[in-house]
Motif scaffolding. Structure first.
Motif, PDB file in Angstrom:
ATOM      1  N   THR A  54      16.640  30.939 -28.508  1.00  0.00           N
ATOM      2  CA  THR A  54      15.729  30.400 -27.495  1.00  0.00           C
ATOM      3  C   THR A  54      14.857  31.512 -26.930  1.00  0.00           C
ATOM      4  OG1 THR A  54      17.305  28.660 -26.917  1.00  0.00           O
ATOM      5  CG2 THR A  54      15.598  29.178 -25.298  1.00  0.00           C
ATOM      6  N   LEU A  55      15.487  32.641 -26.591  1.00  0.00           N
ATOM      7  CA  LEU A  55      14.725  33.786 -26.101  1.00  0.00           C
ATOM      8  C   LEU A  55      13.744  34.274 -27.163  1.00  0.00           C
ATOM      9  CD1 LEU A  55      14.196  36.020 -24.018  1.00  0.00           C
ATOM     10  CD2 LEU A  55      16.124  37.279 -24.998  1.00  0.00           C
ATOM     11  N   LEU A  56      14.191  34.289 -28.416  1.00  0.00           N
ATOM     12  CA  LEU A  56      13.330  34.741 -29.501  1.00  0.00           C
ATOM     13  C   LEU A  56      12.114  33.840 -29.648  1.00  0.00           C
ATOM     14  CD1 LEU A  56      13.180  36.926 -31.695  1.00  0.00           C
ATOM     15  CD2 LEU A  56      14.454  35.397 -33.206  1.00  0.00           C
ATOM     16  N   MET A  57      12.317  32.527 -29.566  1.00  0.00           N
ATOM     17  CA  MET A  57      11.202  31.598 -29.716  1.00  0.00           C
ATOM     18  C   MET A  57      10.237  31.698 -28.537  1.00  0.00           C
ATOM     19  SD  MET A  57      11.226  30.257 -32.610  1.00  0.00           S
ATOM     20  CE  MET A  57       9.790  29.250 -32.252  1.00  0.00           C
ATOM     21  N   LEU A  58      10.747  31.982 -27.335  1.00  0.00           N
ATOM     22  CA  LEU A  58       9.851  32.184 -26.194  1.00  0.00           C
ATOM     23  C   LEU A  58       8.954  33.389 -26.423  1.00  0.00           C
ATOM     24  CD1 LEU A  58      12.282  31.456 -23.220  1.00  0.00           C
ATOM     25  CD2 LEU A  58      10.438  29.984 -24.074  1.00  0.00           C
ATOM     26  N   LEU A  59       9.503  34.428 -27.062  1.00  0.00           N
ATOM     27  CA  LEU A  59       8.702  35.606 -27.380  1.00  0.00           C
ATOM     28  C   LEU A  59       7.736  35.332 -28.528  1.00  0.00           C
ATOM     29  CD1 LEU A  59      11.533  38.302 -27.144  1.00  0.00           C
ATOM     30  CD2 LEU A  59       9.583  38.069 -25.583  1.00  0.00           C
ATOM     31  N   VAL A  60       8.211  34.599 -29.533  1.00  0.00           N
ATOM     32  CA  VAL A  60       7.376  34.303 -30.699  1.00  0.00           C
ATOM     33  C   VAL A  60       6.163  33.481 -30.308  1.00  0.00           C
ATOM     34  CG1 VAL A  60       7.316  32.951 -32.836  1.00  0.00           C
ATOM     35  CG2 VAL A  60       9.201  34.518 -32.416  1.00  0.00           C
ATOM     36  N   ARG A  65       5.912  37.603 -23.033  1.00  0.00           N
ATOM     37  CA  ARG A  65       5.091  38.548 -23.783  1.00  0.00           C
ATOM     38  C   ARG A  65       5.737  39.933 -23.828  1.00  0.00           C
ATOM     39  NH1 ARG A  65       0.237  36.816 -25.354  1.00  0.00           N
ATOM     40  NH2 ARG A  65      -0.575  34.891 -24.433  1.00  0.00           N
ATOM     41  N   MET A  66       5.571  40.576 -24.970  1.00  0.00           N
ATOM     42  CA  MET A  66       6.010  41.956 -25.145  1.00  0.00           C
ATOM     43  C   MET A  66       4.792  42.835 -25.388  1.00  0.00           C
ATOM     44  SD  MET A  66       9.349  41.747 -27.638  1.00  0.00           S
ATOM     45  CE  MET A  66       9.337  43.533 -27.753  1.00  0.00           C
ATOM     46  N   PRO A  67       4.834  44.079 -24.947  1.00  0.00           N
ATOM     47  CA  PRO A  67       3.721  44.983 -25.269  1.00  0.00           C
ATOM     48  C   PRO A  67       3.693  45.287 -26.759  1.00  0.00           C
ATOM     49  CG  PRO A  67       5.516  46.178 -24.196  1.00  0.00           C
ATOM     50  CD  PRO A  67       5.869  44.728 -24.116  1.00  0.00           C
ATOM     51  N   GLY A  68       2.534  45.702 -27.232  1.00  0.00           N
ATOM     52  CA  GLY A  68       2.441  46.086 -28.629  1.00  0.00           C
ATOM     53  C   GLY A  68       1.434  45.302 -29.433  1.00  0.00           C
ATOM     54  N   GLY A  69       0.692  44.393 -28.792  1.00  0.00           N
ATOM     55  CA  GLY A  69      -0.353  43.682 -29.523  1.00  0.00           C
ATOM     56  C   GLY A  69       0.132  42.397 -30.166  1.00  0.00           C
ATOM     57  N   ASP A  70      -0.766  41.736 -30.850  1.00  0.00           N
ATOM     58  CA  ASP A  70      -0.496  40.443 -31.481  1.00  0.00           C
ATOM     59  C   ASP A  70       0.210  40.661 -32.814  1.00  0.00           C
ATOM     60  OD1 ASP A  70      -0.440  37.834 -32.281  1.00  0.00           O
ATOM     61  OD2 ASP A  70      -2.581  37.704 -32.748  1.00  0.00           O
ATOM     62  N   ILE A  71       1.466  40.190 -32.896  1.00  0.00           N
ATOM     63  CA  ILE A  71       2.212  40.347 -34.147  1.00  0.00           C
ATOM     64  C   ILE A  71       2.177  39.087 -34.994  1.00  0.00           C
ATOM     65  CG2 ILE A  71       3.773  42.083 -33.188  1.00  0.00           C
ATOM     66  CD1 ILE A  71       5.814  39.864 -32.821  1.00  0.00           C
ATOM     67  N   THR A  72       1.427  38.073 -34.544  1.00  0.00           N
ATOM     68  CA  THR A  72       1.319  36.838 -35.337  1.00  0.00           C
ATOM     69  C   THR A  72       0.176  36.901 -36.344  1.00  0.00           C
ATOM     70  OG1 THR A  72      -0.177  35.725 -33.773  1.00  0.00           O
ATOM     71  CG2 THR A  72       2.193  35.538 -33.359  1.00  0.00           C
ATOM     72  N   ALA A  73      -0.612  37.985 -36.325  1.00  0.00           N
ATOM     73  CA  ALA A  73      -1.792  38.055 -37.195  1.00  0.00           C
ATOM     74  C   ALA A  73      -1.424  38.001 -38.664  1.00  0.00           C
ATOM     75  CB  ALA A  73      -2.586  39.319 -36.889  1.00  0.00           C
ATOM     76  N   ASP A  74      -0.262  38.542 -39.029  1.00  0.00           N
ATOM     77  CA  ASP A  74       0.141  38.500 -40.430  1.00  0.00           C
ATOM     78  C   ASP A  74       0.258  37.065 -40.937  1.00  0.00           C
ATOM     79  OD1 ASP A  74       0.220  41.218 -40.497  1.00  0.00           O
ATOM     80  OD2 ASP A  74       2.215  41.351 -41.370  1.00  0.00           O
ATOM     81  N   VAL A  75       0.626  36.132 -40.049  1.00  0.00           N
ATOM     82  CA  VAL A  75       0.794  34.738 -40.464  1.00  0.00           C
ATOM     83  C   VAL A  75      -0.546  34.015 -40.468  1.00  0.00           C
ATOM     84  CG1 VAL A  75       1.972  32.564 -40.016  1.00  0.00           C
ATOM     85  CG2 VAL A  75       3.150  34.715 -39.573  1.00  0.00           C
ATOM     86  N   TRP A  76      -1.220  33.964 -39.304  1.00  0.00           N
ATOM     87  CA  TRP A  76      -2.414  33.120 -39.226  1.00  0.00           C
ATOM     88  C   TRP A  76      -3.634  33.742 -39.898  1.00  0.00           C
ATOM     89  CZ3 TRP A  76      -6.598  35.252 -36.839  1.00  0.00           C
ATOM     90  CH2 TRP A  76      -6.388  36.217 -35.857  1.00  0.00           C
ATOM     91  N   LEU A  77      -3.599  35.063 -40.106  1.00  0.00           N
ATOM     92  CA  LEU A  77      -4.749  35.708 -40.746  1.00  0.00           C
ATOM     93  C   LEU A  77      -4.461  36.013 -42.217  1.00  0.00           C
ATOM     94  CD1 LEU A  77      -7.554  36.941 -40.423  1.00  0.00           C
ATOM     95  CD2 LEU A  77      -6.462  39.093 -39.746  1.00  0.00           C
ATOM     96  N   ILE A  78      -3.391  36.813 -42.501  1.00  0.00           N
ATOM     97  CA  ILE A  78      -3.141  37.260 -43.879  1.00  0.00           C
ATOM     98  C   ILE A  78      -2.486  36.157 -44.704  1.00  0.00           C
ATOM     99  CG2 ILE A  78      -1.949  38.956 -45.303  1.00  0.00           C
ATOM    100  CD1 ILE A  78      -2.229  40.935 -43.000  1.00  0.00           C
ATOM    101  N   TYR A  79      -1.343  35.624 -44.243  1.00  0.00           N
ATOM    102  CA  TYR A  79      -0.632  34.604 -45.018  1.00  0.00           C
ATOM    103  C   TYR A  79      -1.490  33.357 -45.193  1.00  0.00           C
ATOM    104  CZ  TYR A  79       3.783  37.209 -44.398  1.00  0.00           C
ATOM    105  OH  TYR A  79       4.771  38.159 -44.420  1.00  0.00           O
TER     106      TYR A  79
END
Length: 474
Positions: A54-60, A65-79
């Motif tokens: 549950t905590l993981l999905m809230l972060l996903v 939010r966690m610092p460090g930028g957008d980590i979803t770009a690999d999915v919606w942009l590259i994949y």
């Protein structure tokens, strides 16, 4: 329940007293349910998995939010970009970031079968893979001689890698590899089939076959793995263009900034004695310039030496138990990881999955290795994505974190190999069978003794002395 004749006073019929009656003798009823301790462990496991995911999905999803930028770009942009190309019946021939075997196309196309957006569908598939791996580890841990420790490793290890883990497809491949490894003991053909499927998606699951004992189990599992890999690869190559074009993108790669081989270059850069470049290259941030070709050759030599040692171990191992196949798979995967020119953060989920499988067996030799891997996971979360910009810039604080992570992996690799070697080298010899001289039979007493029993026992004793010649055994 048994009925027995008894006197009126409740004593058996053979005792003093007159009259007879039926007395009921009740035998103790054995409990049919599992011990409360096992139920409590399952409840704790389930609650922990739900809470951490549950905590993981809230972060996903960005609710937290966690610092460090957008980590979803690999999915919606590259994949998603690859998904559009693959739908046309060809692999991404002009995209050097496509670094995967042809089976990866099946995973990239899979979210398109679900009704949500590509990003949400990808998260759903990762969550299902995570839950399936957890279910298999729990199911295996409940068997006789097994343990739930492996399930606990999975519960803790995956969320320690942060939301990145649901934004890479490695958790899906790891779930396939976990299923294949767990199936190897009882159903080697199915285990080989699953590992072959994982291999055509991302190569490394095939390393799970290194520890299979010679004989029928190896023949079945290796044949099934080869059949799965070859057939899926052939179908994809026949139906789509450029299935194996990714192989041409490997020769010009540099050293990825998070790898073990990058550490001496980082130290040289901090000292001001390295003037190369750090840039996005073939899908990852890599170091290019002086020392890189030499470091690449050293890493390749390490891979060759590591797998040469594994072959030596395989052909000289004297002793095996239920954990040996799993322990060997973890050792091979660690060698593969630390000697690679690339250690992306999602690679740690491979190690967490293999360590979890090892710890489903109580007799595993890899318990301290699993602890080292778990210790490396939060450091991986810190170096990516929290301080990844500082890692790229070779700032001392970030490089200290990266060094600690990579040293943990190096120590885990050496320790895994040493413990695997020792666990299969021990020869706990049993005392030799003593054959007593024939004694005179006692009149009126006869015991039936099978004549060959002493000989059979002597053969069993000889199994712990494989080097002894037949004539040396009694």
């Amino acid at each position: 329940m048994e009925l027995a004749p008894a006197t009126e006073s409740g004593t058996p019929s053979g005792a003093e007293g007159s009259g007879t009656a039926l007395a009921v003798r009740r035998e103790p009823v054995r409990p049919t349910t599992r011990p409360s301790g096992r139920s409590g462990a399952l409840l704790a496991l389930g609650a922990s998995w739900v809470a951490t995911r549950t905590l993981l999905m809230l972060l996903v999803t960005g609710v937290l939010r966690m610092p460090g930028g957008d980590i979803t770009a690999d999915v919606w942009l590259i994949y998603h970009g690859w998904y559009g190309v693959l739908q046309t019946g060809t692999f991404p021939l002009d995209d050097v970031t496509w670094q995967y075997p042809p089976g990866a196309a099946l995973v990239i196309l899979l979210p398109g079968l679900l009704p949500w957006s590509y990003l949400v569908s990808f998260w759903v598939i990762c969550g299902i893979a995570d839950a399936l791996a957890m279910g298999l580890l729990v199911r295996t841990g409940l068997r006789k001689g097994r343990a739930l420790t492996g399930a606990w490793v999975w519960v803790a290890g995956v969320p320690l890698l942060g939301p990145m883990i649901y934004n890479r497809y490695d958790v899906i491949v790891t779930a396939i590899a976990v299923a294949g490894l767990l199936a190897l003991i009882r159903r080697p053909a199915i285990g080989g089939l699953l590992l072959g499927l994982g291999g055509i998606v991302k190569i490394w699951p095939l390393l799970g076959l290194i520890g299979t004992p010679s004989g029928r189990r190896t023949r079945r599992s290796w044949t099934a793995a080869a059949a799965a890999t070859a057939s899926i690869g052939f179908l994809l190559a026949a139906g789509m263009n450029g299935a194996f074009e990714f192989l041409t993108f490997q020769k010009d790669r540099g050293i990825e900034v998070e790898s073990v081989g990058a550490l001496p270059i980082h130290f040289a850069r901090i000292a001001g004695s390295w003037d190369g470049r750090v840039m996005m290259n073939y899908g990852s941030v890599e170091m290019l310039g002086p020392w890189v070709p030499l470091v690449s050759k050293v890493m390749l030599a390490g891979t060759v030496l590591g797998f040469g040692w594994l072959l030596l171990w395989r052909f000289t191992a004297r002793r095996r138990n239920a954990a040996t196949m799993y322990d060997a798979a973890l050792a091979a995967l660690l060698i593969f990881t630390v000697t690679s020119r690339v250690i992306s953060p999602q690679y740690l989920v491979w190690l967490v999955g293999a360590a979890a499988v090892c710890l489903t067996v109580r007799g595993t030799s890899q318990r301290p290795v699993a602890l080292l891997i778990l210790a490396a996971t939060p450091l991986t979360l810190v170096e990516f994505p929290l301080v990844f910009g500082d890692v790229v810039a070779s700032r001392p604080g970030a490089i200290a974190v990266l060094t600690a992570r990579n040293l943990l992996l190096l120590v885990a690799t050496v320790l895994s190999c040493v413990r695997l070697w020792r666990s299969t080298r021990r020869t706990d010899r049993v005392p030799a069978t003593v054959v007593m001289p024939r004694s005179e039979p006692v009149p009126g007493v006869a015991f039936s003794v099978r004549p060959g029993i002493a000989y059979e026992q002597d053969l069993l004793d000889g199994m712990d002395r494989p080097a002894a010649a037949p004539g040396e055994r009694r």
